[in-house]
Design a protein around this motif. Sequence first.
Motif, PDB file in Angstrom:
ATOM      1  N   MET A  58     -14.052  11.833   6.231  1.00 47.89           N
ATOM      2  CA  MET A  58     -12.176  11.286   6.125  1.00 47.89           C
ATOM      3  C   MET A  58     -11.769  11.677   4.917  1.00 47.89           C
ATOM      4  O   MET A  58      -9.705  11.557   5.512  1.00 47.89           O
ATOM      5  N   ALA A  59     -11.801  11.526   3.664  1.00 46.16           N
ATOM      6  CA  ALA A  59     -11.249  11.824   3.213  1.00 46.16           C
ATOM      7  C   ALA A  59     -10.635  12.768   3.007  1.00 46.16           C
ATOM      8  O   ALA A  59      -9.182  13.298   1.973  1.00 46.16           O
ATOM      9  N   ASN A  60     -11.939  14.031   3.348  1.00 46.69           N
ATOM     10  CA  ASN A  60     -10.732  15.555   3.000  1.00 46.69           C
ATOM     11  C   ASN A  60      -9.955  15.786   4.220  1.00 46.69           C
ATOM     12  O   ASN A  60      -8.653  15.566   4.094  1.00 46.69           O
ATOM     13  N   PHE A  61     -10.023  14.472   4.971  1.00 42.19           N
ATOM     14  CA  PHE A  61      -8.611  14.796   6.523  1.00 42.19           C
ATOM     15  C   PHE A  61      -7.272  14.370   5.691  1.00 42.19           C
ATOM     16  O   PHE A  61      -6.276  15.062   5.509  1.00 42.19           O
ATOM     17  N   PHE A  62      -7.677  13.393   5.148  1.00 44.95           N
ATOM     18  CA  PHE A  62      -6.111  12.379   4.671  1.00 44.95           C
ATOM     19  C   PHE A  62      -5.811  13.692   2.922  1.00 44.95           C
ATOM     20  O   PHE A  62      -4.917  13.958   3.038  1.00 44.95           O
ATOM     21  N   SER A  63      -7.114  14.787   2.559  1.00 44.62           N
ATOM     22  CA  SER A  63      -6.428  15.221   1.775  1.00 44.62           C
ATOM     23  C   SER A  63      -5.324  17.021   1.458  1.00 44.62           C
ATOM     24  O   SER A  63      -4.829  16.903   1.500  1.00 44.62           O
ATOM     25  N   ASN A  64      -6.048  16.883   3.674  1.00 49.12           N
ATOM     26  CA  ASN A  64      -5.725  18.452   3.822  1.00 49.12           C
ATOM     27  C   ASN A  64      -3.747  18.530   4.457  1.00 49.12           C
ATOM     28  O   ASN A  64      -3.805  18.683   4.091  1.00 49.12           O
ATOM     29  N   LEU A  65      -3.982  16.772   5.097  1.00 50.14           N
ATOM     30  CA  LEU A  65      -3.118  16.221   5.367  1.00 50.14           C
ATOM     31  C   LEU A  65      -1.860  15.822   4.046  1.00 50.14           C
ATOM     32  O   LEU A  65      -0.532  16.473   4.594  1.00 50.14           O
ATOM     33  N   PHE A  66      -2.108  15.114   3.460  1.00 56.17           N
ATOM     34  CA  PHE A  66      -1.120  15.455   2.420  1.00 56.17           C
ATOM     35  C   PHE A  66      -0.604  16.292   1.354  1.00 56.17           C
ATOM     36  O   PHE A  66       0.387  16.336   1.371  1.00 56.17           O
ATOM     37  N   SER A  67      -2.075  17.234   1.806  1.00 60.83           N
ATOM     38  CA  SER A  67      -1.747  18.704   0.674  1.00 60.83           C
ATOM     39  C   SER A  67      -0.618  19.876   0.916  1.00 60.83           C
ATOM     40  O   SER A  67       0.517  20.354   0.944  1.00 60.83           O
ATOM     41  N   LYS A  68      -1.034  19.569   3.258  1.00 61.21           N
ATOM     42  CA  LYS A  68      -0.245  20.534   4.380  1.00 61.21           C
ATOM     43  C   LYS A  68       1.388  19.724   3.546  1.00 61.21           C
ATOM     44  O   LYS A  68       2.371  20.445   3.909  1.00 61.21           O
ATOM     45  N   GLU A 116      -4.907  15.570  -7.674  1.00 62.45           N
ATOM     46  CA  GLU A 116      -4.465  14.169  -7.636  1.00 62.45           C
ATOM     47  C   GLU A 116      -5.172  13.981  -5.879  1.00 62.45           C
ATOM     48  O   GLU A 116      -6.420  13.232  -6.014  1.00 62.45           O
ATOM     49  N   MET A 117      -4.867  14.946  -4.967  1.00 58.86           N
ATOM     50  CA  MET A 117      -5.906  14.350  -4.069  1.00 58.86           C
ATOM     51  C   MET A 117      -7.286  15.056  -3.999  1.00 58.86           C
ATOM     52  O   MET A 117      -7.921  14.202  -3.756  1.00 58.86           O
ATOM     53  N   GLY A 118      -7.741  15.942  -5.152  1.00 60.09           N
ATOM     54  CA  GLY A 118      -9.023  16.423  -5.356  1.00 60.09           C
ATOM     55  C   GLY A 118      -9.312  14.902  -6.118  1.00 60.09           C
ATOM     56  O   GLY A 118     -10.877  14.671  -5.517  1.00 60.09           O
ATOM     57  N   LYS A 119      -9.249  14.503  -7.380  1.00 62.74           N
ATOM     58  CA  LYS A 119      -9.324  13.831  -7.680  1.00 62.74           C
ATOM     59  C   LYS A 119      -9.644  12.219  -6.900  1.00 62.74           C
ATOM     60  O   LYS A 119     -11.357  12.260  -7.266  1.00 62.74           O
ATOM     61  N   LEU A 120      -8.894  11.953  -5.714  1.00 58.88           N
ATOM     62  CA  LEU A 120      -8.718  10.606  -5.473  1.00 58.88           C
ATOM     63  C   LEU A 120     -10.199  10.923  -4.185  1.00 58.88           C
ATOM     64  O   LEU A 120     -10.914   9.402  -3.857  1.00 58.88           O
ATOM     65  N   ALA A 121     -10.386  11.916  -3.518  1.00 60.87           N
ATOM     66  CA  ALA A 121     -11.212  11.957  -2.670  1.00 60.87           C
ATOM     67  C   ALA A 121     -12.802  12.506  -3.382  1.00 60.87           C
ATOM     68  O   ALA A 121     -13.960  11.748  -2.917  1.00 60.87           O
ATOM     69  N   THR A 170     -26.801  19.046  -0.472  1.00 58.96           N
ATOM     70  CA  THR A 170     -25.114  19.304  -0.020  1.00 58.96           C
ATOM     71  C   THR A 170     -23.747  18.348  -0.678  1.00 58.96           C
ATOM     72  O   THR A 170     -22.996  18.989  -0.980  1.00 58.96           O
ATOM     73  N   LYS A 171     -24.169  17.101  -1.016  1.00 56.21           N
ATOM     74  CA  LYS A 171     -23.302  15.891  -0.818  1.00 56.21           C
ATOM     75  C   LYS A 171     -22.972  16.080  -2.553  1.00 56.21           C
ATOM     76  O   LYS A 171     -21.857  17.177  -3.283  1.00 56.21           O
ATOM     77  N   GLN A 172     -23.973  16.864  -3.759  1.00 57.23           N
ATOM     78  CA  GLN A 172     -24.093  16.578  -4.557  1.00 57.23           C
ATOM     79  C   GLN A 172     -23.131  18.305  -5.195  1.00 57.23           C
ATOM     80  O   GLN A 172     -22.472  18.505  -6.339  1.00 57.23           O
ATOM     81  N   LYS A 173     -23.290  18.895  -4.327  1.00 50.31           N
ATOM     82  CA  LYS A 173     -22.776  20.665  -4.564  1.00 50.31           C
ATOM     83  C   LYS A 173     -21.166  20.527  -3.922  1.00 50.31           C
ATOM     84  O   LYS A 173     -20.074  21.038  -4.737  1.00 50.31           O
ATOM     85  N   SER A 174     -21.352  19.114  -3.155  1.00 49.33           N
ATOM     86  CA  SER A 174     -19.882  19.315  -2.232  1.00 49.33           C
ATOM     87  C   SER A 174     -19.107  19.026  -3.633  1.00 49.33           C
ATOM     88  O   SER A 174     -17.783  18.834  -4.690  1.00 49.33           O
ATOM     89  N   MET A 175     -19.282  17.579  -4.185  1.00 47.76           N
ATOM     90  CA  MET A 175     -19.103  16.998  -5.678  1.00 47.76           C
ATOM     91  C   MET A 175     -18.429  17.737  -6.597  1.00 47.76           C
ATOM     92  O   MET A 175     -17.498  17.240  -7.497  1.00 47.76           O
ATOM     93  N   ASP A 176     -19.230  18.982  -7.403  1.00 48.93           N
ATOM     94  CA  ASP A 176     -19.223  19.845  -7.971  1.00 48.93           C
ATOM     95  C   ASP A 176     -18.137  20.771  -8.317  1.00 48.93           C
ATOM     96  O   ASP A 176     -17.860  21.418  -9.188  1.00 48.93           O
TER      97      ASP A 176
END
Length: 172
Positions: free
Chosen positions: A1-11, A51-56, A153-159
Amino acid sequence: MANFFSNLFSKGATGLVDAVGDILDNSFTTEEEQQELENELSKAAMRHEAEMGKLALEDKKASLADIASARENQSRVQESEHASWLAKNVHSLLAVSIIALTFLMYFWIIQGDMKAIAEAGVKDIVIYILGALTTISTQVVAYYFGSSMGSQTKQKSMDKIAEDMARKMTDK
């Protein structure tokens, strides 16, 4: 869900930057001024994306902390001398009940007369209940038998998010 908002606001930020850039292109006359403006707008877009990445990342960390807290709480109850038998076993009893109910529902549908179910007007309700039970059963199995692959997988994504943010911050 966070990725959706991140992409939405980024675009959305990129579109806004492009629109503002097009309007200002008409106002500035020299190439140097246009290039400077484009650089500033690009920096603003990168700051927004960082900032969006930080929030995600913060959202993901909060979610994982919530899961860890719930599991830690359950462990404390399991290890407590003063907890009742029911308190120690309620999670397991619910898990077994959900799995059993799901399989019973599947068995009932396979053995039952689908035409009679459809004629009774409960077909949609049965399908809805079965879908909900299947989803809950999947979560129960993931809780008790979840693989460490998902955690990796989650840890790799966060890293990766943290690395991208650090790179963007140093590029400023």
